[in-house]
Every structure is written in C-alpha cells, then in structure tokens.
Design a protein around this motif. Structure first.
Motif, PDB file in Angstrom:
ATOM      1  N   VAL A  77      -6.565  -2.264   7.319  1.00 52.26           N
ATOM      2  CA  VAL A  77      -5.975  -3.056   6.236  1.00 52.26           C
ATOM      3  C   VAL A  77      -5.691  -4.476   6.727  1.00 52.26           C
ATOM      4  CG1 VAL A  77      -3.992  -3.273   4.697  1.00 52.26           C
ATOM      5  CG2 VAL A  77      -5.009  -1.019   5.126  1.00 52.26           C
TER       6      VAL A  77
ATOM      7  N   PHE B 256       0.875  -1.164   0.000  1.00 51.62           N
ATOM      8  CA  PHE B 256       0.000   0.000   0.000  1.00 51.62           C
ATOM      9  C   PHE B 256       0.916   1.219   0.000  1.00 51.62           C
ATOM     10  CE2 PHE B 256      -2.714  -3.340   1.460  1.00 51.62           C
ATOM     11  CZ  PHE B 256      -3.984  -3.002   1.031  1.00 51.62           C
TER      12      PHE B 256
ATOM     13  N   LEU C  83      -8.465  -0.039   1.037  1.00 47.74           N
ATOM     14  CA  LEU C  83      -8.101   1.283   0.538  1.00 47.74           C
ATOM     15  C   LEU C  83      -9.129   2.342   0.926  1.00 47.74           C
ATOM     16  CD1 LEU C  83      -6.728   0.445  -3.015  1.00 47.74           C
ATOM     17  CD2 LEU C  83      -5.434   1.414  -1.116  1.00 47.74           C
TER      18      LEU C  83
ATOM     19  N   GLU D 185      -8.950  -5.568  -1.353  1.00 50.54           N
ATOM     20  CA  GLU D 185      -8.235  -4.340  -1.730  1.00 50.54           C
ATOM     21  C   GLU D 185      -9.083  -3.083  -1.567  1.00 50.54           C
ATOM     22  OE1 GLU D 185      -6.245  -2.314  -5.759  1.00 50.54           O
ATOM     23  OE2 GLU D 185      -6.954  -4.388  -5.792  1.00 50.54           O
TER      24      GLU D 185
ATOM     25  N   LEU E 134      -2.663   0.231  -4.124  1.00 46.10           N
ATOM     26  CA  LEU E 134      -2.075  -1.085  -3.879  1.00 46.10           C
ATOM     27  C   LEU E 134      -1.291  -1.487  -5.118  1.00 46.10           C
ATOM     28  CD1 LEU E 134      -1.921  -3.633  -2.015  1.00 46.10           C
ATOM     29  CD2 LEU E 134      -3.820  -4.542  -3.360  1.00 46.10           C
TER      30      LEU E 134
END
Length: 281
Positions: A58, A44, A105, A101, A278
């Motif tokens: 995360v 990241f 994010l 993901e 990512l």
C-alpha cells in the motif's frame, strides 16, 4: 511481528501492477472529476477478521504516485485484526490515492487472505508438534510476497525455487530408475549446505528412501494409516512431510499421525482475498 520484506523486492510488483491499471492515459476518471489540487484523507479498513500482511504494498503504491503522501500502517505484519479495524491510514493528493487504490487493495487483500488462511491451518494443528508449510504453487511474479504472507500467518516457507533445495519428485524417480538411485545421485551432487528431499508415494518407496538417508521424505497422498506406519518406520531418523489434498477439515488428523511438516498448496493457489476497503474520512 513479522519483519517486512525489503522494498526492492516489492517495488517491481507494485510498479507493474500500477502500469497495468493506469494504461496509456492514466486515471481518466480522476482527471475528469477531481481537481488537481484536491486532498484526501482515507483509511484501509477491514471488512472481515484477519491477519495483516502487505502493508508495504500500500505504501509503495501510493507514494509511487504521490511521493509526499503520508501513510501510517496501524497493524503490524503478522498481527490479527477484527472487522471494522483501520489497517492503514493515508493522506495525500486525491487523484494519486484514487489511482493507486485498486492496486493497493488487490495486493493487500491477497496477502492478508493468505496470512489469514495460514493462521487457520496453524491453529488447527496446535499442540501436535507438526508445522504448516507452503509450496511453490504461487501466483507467477508474486512468490516472495505470498511466501512472506504465509510467514506472517505463522507458516513455514518451503523452498523458494528450484535452486535452493533438492526435491526429488515422482518424475525424477521415474527417469532415474528408482527412489534409492535418485537419492544417491542427489547426495553426490549436493553441497554441504543443501538439503535433499525425496517424494514417495508408498511404504515400499519409503523403505528405499530411508536406506539412503535423505534429509526429508515427502509422503505424498498417504492414508492416515500409512502416515502413522511411516512415522513408526522412520523412527525420528528423518523429517517427514505429509502432502497432497490437505484441507482444514483433514489437517488435524494428519498432524496427529506424528509427521513433522504438512505442506499445503491451498495456502496460496486458491485462497480468497480478504475483504478490505478504502474509505474516505
């Protein structure tokens, strides 16, 4: 470094976000394109300068789908970083990382955005003695995370909900029939550990509030001149909080009037996400 929130507070948010994204059939794109046994190493990475907040989001998002994944948070909560820096590195099942993901994010970008914005406000008032605080203008369901991000940026947390402090607003005053009466009633009700704050919208209400001895007085949408006058009248007898329409362009002048706290709804209600991506490595 800011202490992390307990996982028990974060997990329900992450679980709900993953469930929303995975829907009824899961990640059909990954299932179609990625072999079941494929592995992925990724980072990241920051696309802009900022302040870290939300690393646990995360970790929990990815390990919910791959409990054996390896996650290394490179930047501690509350630390500044630069564009291009690696914030978190991950290694695990490719399908799981790709499915998590967007959830990861979304949360990381939102919280880093809040921490970064807060840091900008805190730096803007350095040397004045004023502190920057958040409000309850948070995203429903994300209050604990967003207020954690404010703290990561160096800000103060105002009350978390309706139950941890008495804050008498204009409509309470209207129902009670006046500022003084509202504060008197609150004082009778409040326990010895509960603070009483009252919002006033003019110097006449300020005088009425001061006579009743609240712990905090919120000066709502006061001009700079009236803020300075309020500081003079209060004479350090009470904590004064300025609020209403505060921006990065105006916050320094507000702080220089001598108020103790400046509450800023914009820290959470309209802050842009920080740009984070990512990248496979």
């Amino acid at each position: 470094m800011r202490p992390a929130l307990p996982d028990i507070l974060i997990q329900p948010v992450v679980t709900a976000a993953l469930a929303e994204d995975l829907g009824r059939a899961g990640d059909v794109t990954a299932a179609a394109c990625i072999p079941e046994d494929a592995r992925l190493k990724a980072v990241f990475a920051a696309r802009a300068d900022g302040v870290m907040a939300g690393g646990a989001c995360v970790r929990l998002a990815i390990t919910a789908l791959d409990p054996q994944a390896t996650i290394s948070v490179r930047v501690p909560e509350g630390e500044a970083f630069s564009a291009g820096d690696t914030l978190i590195s991950v290694e695990g099942q490719a399908r799981a990382i790709l499915a998590a993901e967007r959830t990861a994010l979304n949360l990381l970008g939102r919280l880093c955005g809040i921490a970064t914005q807060t840091r900008a406000y805190v730096q803007a008032v350095e040397g004045t003695g004023a502190r920057i605080a958040d409000t309850r203008k948070t995203t429903p369901g994300l209050r604990a995370l967003e207020k954690h991000a404010v703290a990561c940026g160096g800000g103060l947390n105002h009350r978390f909900g309706l139950d941890d402090a008495i804050l008498i607003k204009d409509n309470h005053v209207a129902v009670c029939g006046g500022v003084g009466e509202a504060v008197r009633r609150a004082r009778v009700h409040a326990g010895h550990l509960m603070k009483v704050e009252v919002e006033v919208d003019g110097l006449d209400q300020l005088d009425a509030a001061l006579a009743e001895g609240p712990d905090v007085i919120m000066l709502d949408n006061f001009s700079l001149t009236d803020l300075s006058e309020a500081v003079a009248r209060a004479g350090q007898r009470v904590t004064l909080e300025a609020s209403g329409g505060v921006t990065l362009e105006t916050v320094r002048a507000i702080a220089e009037t001598g108020v103790n706290v400046i509450s800023v709804g914009a820290l959470t209600h309209s802050v842009p996400n920080l740009d984070i991506g990512l990248d496979a490595v």
